[in-house]
Enzyme design. Structure first.
Site, PDB file in Angstrom:
ATOM      1  N   LYS A  35      77.342  98.378  86.105  1.00  0.00           N
ATOM      2  CA  LYS A  35      76.262  97.449  85.734  1.00  0.00           C
ATOM      3  C   LYS A  35      76.842  96.227  85.018  1.00  0.00           C
ATOM      4  O   LYS A  35      78.011  96.260  84.585  1.00  0.00           O
ATOM      5  CB  LYS A  35      75.241  98.169  84.846  1.00  0.00           C
ATOM      6  CG  LYS A  35      75.818  98.649  83.517  1.00  0.00           C
ATOM      7  CD  LYS A  35      74.801  99.514  82.767  1.00  0.00           C
ATOM      8  CE  LYS A  35      75.378 100.014  81.463  1.00  0.00           C
ATOM      9  NZ  LYS A  35      74.464 100.974  80.804  1.00  0.00           N
ATOM     10  N   TYR A 256      84.916  73.723  61.006  1.00  0.00           N
ATOM     11  CA  TYR A 256      83.538  73.547  60.533  1.00  0.00           C
ATOM     12  C   TYR A 256      83.268  74.384  59.290  1.00  0.00           C
ATOM     13  O   TYR A 256      83.649  75.560  59.221  1.00  0.00           O
ATOM     14  CB  TYR A 256      82.550  73.969  61.625  1.00  0.00           C
ATOM     15  CG  TYR A 256      82.486  73.008  62.793  1.00  0.00           C
ATOM     16  CD1 TYR A 256      82.084  71.696  62.621  1.00  0.00           C
ATOM     17  CD2 TYR A 256      82.826  73.436  64.078  1.00  0.00           C
ATOM     18  CE1 TYR A 256      82.019  70.822  63.700  1.00  0.00           C
ATOM     19  CE2 TYR A 256      82.754  72.584  65.162  1.00  0.00           C
ATOM     20  CZ  TYR A 256      82.355  71.269  64.962  1.00  0.00           C
ATOM     21  OH  TYR A 256      82.285  70.413  66.032  1.00  0.00           O
TER      22      TYR A 256
HETATM   23  C1  LIG Z   1      75.377 102.141  80.733  1.00  0.00           C
HETATM   24  C2  LIG Z   1      74.995 103.541  80.949  1.00  0.00           C
HETATM   25  C3  LIG Z   1      75.982 104.534  80.979  1.00  0.00           C
HETATM   26  C4  LIG Z   1      77.437 104.250  80.696  1.00  0.00           C
HETATM   27  O1  LIG Z   1      77.617 104.146  79.316  1.00  0.00           O
HETATM   28  P1  LIG Z   1      79.082 103.994  78.678  1.00  0.00           P
HETATM   29  O2  LIG Z   1      78.869 104.181  77.239  1.00  0.00           O
HETATM   30  O3  LIG Z   1      79.524 102.613  79.011  1.00  0.00           O
HETATM   31  O4  LIG Z   1      79.909 105.023  79.327  1.00  0.00           O
HETATM   32  C5  LIG Z   1      75.589 105.816  81.239  1.00  0.00           C
HETATM   33  N1  LIG Z   1      74.294 106.119  81.465  1.00  0.00           N
HETATM   34  C6  LIG Z   1      73.318 105.191  81.448  1.00  0.00           C
HETATM   35  C7  LIG Z   1      71.919 105.589  81.692  1.00  0.00           C
HETATM   36  C8  LIG Z   1      73.631 103.876  81.174  1.00  0.00           C
HETATM   37  O5  LIG Z   1      72.672 102.949  81.156  1.00  0.00           O
END
Ligand SMILES: *Cc1c(COP(=O)(O)O)cnc(C)c1O
Length: 366
Positions: A35, A256
């Site tokens: 994702k 800054y």
């Molecule tokens: C993003 C996600 C994962 C993976 O999580 P990590 O901590 O990056 O391993 C697993 N399950 C779901 C439902 C997620 O949305």
């Protein structure tokens, strides 16, 4: 010459990290979670490296189309399921498996015309209180889905709120088991933290684990355990160069807000990297950075296009010197993204995902 900032993706590291995830949860099938454009690494860039996974999990339908366009014929799981009824047409056409976390999604399924029944992952809210049916309502949802001709196989899943921390997962595992023990179907409950920390327990790894950040070399439970502790390799390097050097006297300030004041004469390097590249603006003085592979620190506030670093530990540095913001530095010196994130009050996940579109990216090896 283009501005010297550059990100490099290391597919061989992703491949090795996938193997590492398999070792941590032996016999479980592994979803490679890609994702957010593979946590900022680019789906197309990591695709060959995650081909050995058993499935690909994501949540954006356009990303699912990209994965199919790459020729992936295996399972794809939509981690949040459908967002509106017509998403089901794409699920049918591309044969996407999808999470069902609420009654509306079941309503949409029951109205969907399809010749090919769908594989769904019914999600339980076992304590996270984000998505899913509560344990009390889980069975009713299962029964509703089972009665639908649009549904083929039902798998069961939940997600942990504290897999990386002190509270742990036991209470959620217990809630999940109690409410699902006599239901048929494959099960998936582990994210990276749960699979690394608890994957050797068969009742936790179950049928499918969902490996996200671990694939990209982030330690999900940093700083309790580091990427090195987990034998994970960084999959992204963000590097740039010094474009100027300033010599400060005692009392001179930098950048800054004059956040940093020199307490003695010193040299400062100006790096072509700022928050518009995805570097965290909240990085305080002391945030680690490598110059020519030597560890030093950010001094002064990060600005849009530049940041400033203390050159005291690397007096030979000058214009053109290589700066590693995170990842692999020259001579194999590592600067874990988790360390930079921790200094800036966030997590490695956020920095990886925030790599800005203006940063040129290439892949090495592989
Ligand atoms: C993003 C996600 C994962 C993976 O999580 P990590 O901590 O990056 O391993 C697993 N399950 C779901 C439902 C997620 O949305």
């Amino acid at each position: 010459m283009p501005r010297p900032i550059h990100a490099t993706i290391h597919p061989a590291a992703v491949r090795a990290n996938l193997e590492r995830a398999r070792h941590a949860a032996p016999d479980a099938r592994v979803w490679a979670v890609v994702k957010a454009d593979a946590y900022g690494h680019g789906i197309e860039r990591v695709f060959e490296a995650v081909r050995g996974a058993d499935g690909i999990a994501l949540l954006d339908l356009a990303e699912a189309q990209r994965v199919r366009a790459l020729g992936w014929r295996g399972p794809i799981l939509l981690l949040e399921g459908t967002f509106e009824p017509r998403d089901l047409e794409l699920c049918s056409r591309l044969s996407l498996w999808h999470v069902v976390h609420c009654d509306a999604q079941i309503d949409w399924l029951s109205a969907h015309k399809t010749h090919v029944p769908h594989r769904v992952f019914l999600k339980m809210n076992s304590g996270m209180n984000r998505l899913g049916f509560t344990p009390e309502r889980f069975r009713a949802a299962f029964a509703r889905l089972s009665a639908l001709p649009q549904v083929d196989e039902i798998s069961l899943m939940t997600h942990f709120s504290d897999a990386d921390g002190a509270r742990g997962i036991a209470h959620q595992v217990a809630a999940f088991q109690a409410a699902s023990q006599d239901l048929p179907g494959e099960r998936s409950i582990c994210n990276s933290a749960a699979l690394l920390r608890h994957g050797l327990q068969a009742e936790v790894r179950l049928d499918w684990v969902r490996a996200g950040v671990a694939l990209y070399g982030g330690a999900p439970d940093h700083p309790e355990r580091t990427a090195q502790d987990w034998q994970l390799q960084p999959a992204m390097t963000l590097a740039s160069r010094l474009i100027a050097v300033q010599h400060l006297n005692e009392g001179d300030t930098v950048g800054y807000g004059s956040r940093f004041t020199a307490t003695a004469p010193m040299s400062i390097g100006v790096v072509a990297c700022g928050y518009a590249d995805g570097y965290p603006r909240h990085a305080p003085d002391g945030t680690p950075v490598l110059v020519d592979g030597v560890r030093t620190r950010v001094v002064g506030r990060v600005s849009m296009d530049m940041l400033t670093v203390d050159l005291s530990p690397v007096p030979s540095a000058g214009i053109g010197s290589e700066v590693t913001l995170w990842g692999r530095g020259p001579g194999g010196v590592l600067l874990p993204v988790d360390e930079v994130a921790q200094a800036a009050g966030t997590i490695g996940y956020e920095l990886m995902c925030a790599l800005a579109p203006r940063v040129p990216v290439s892949t090495d090896g592989d």
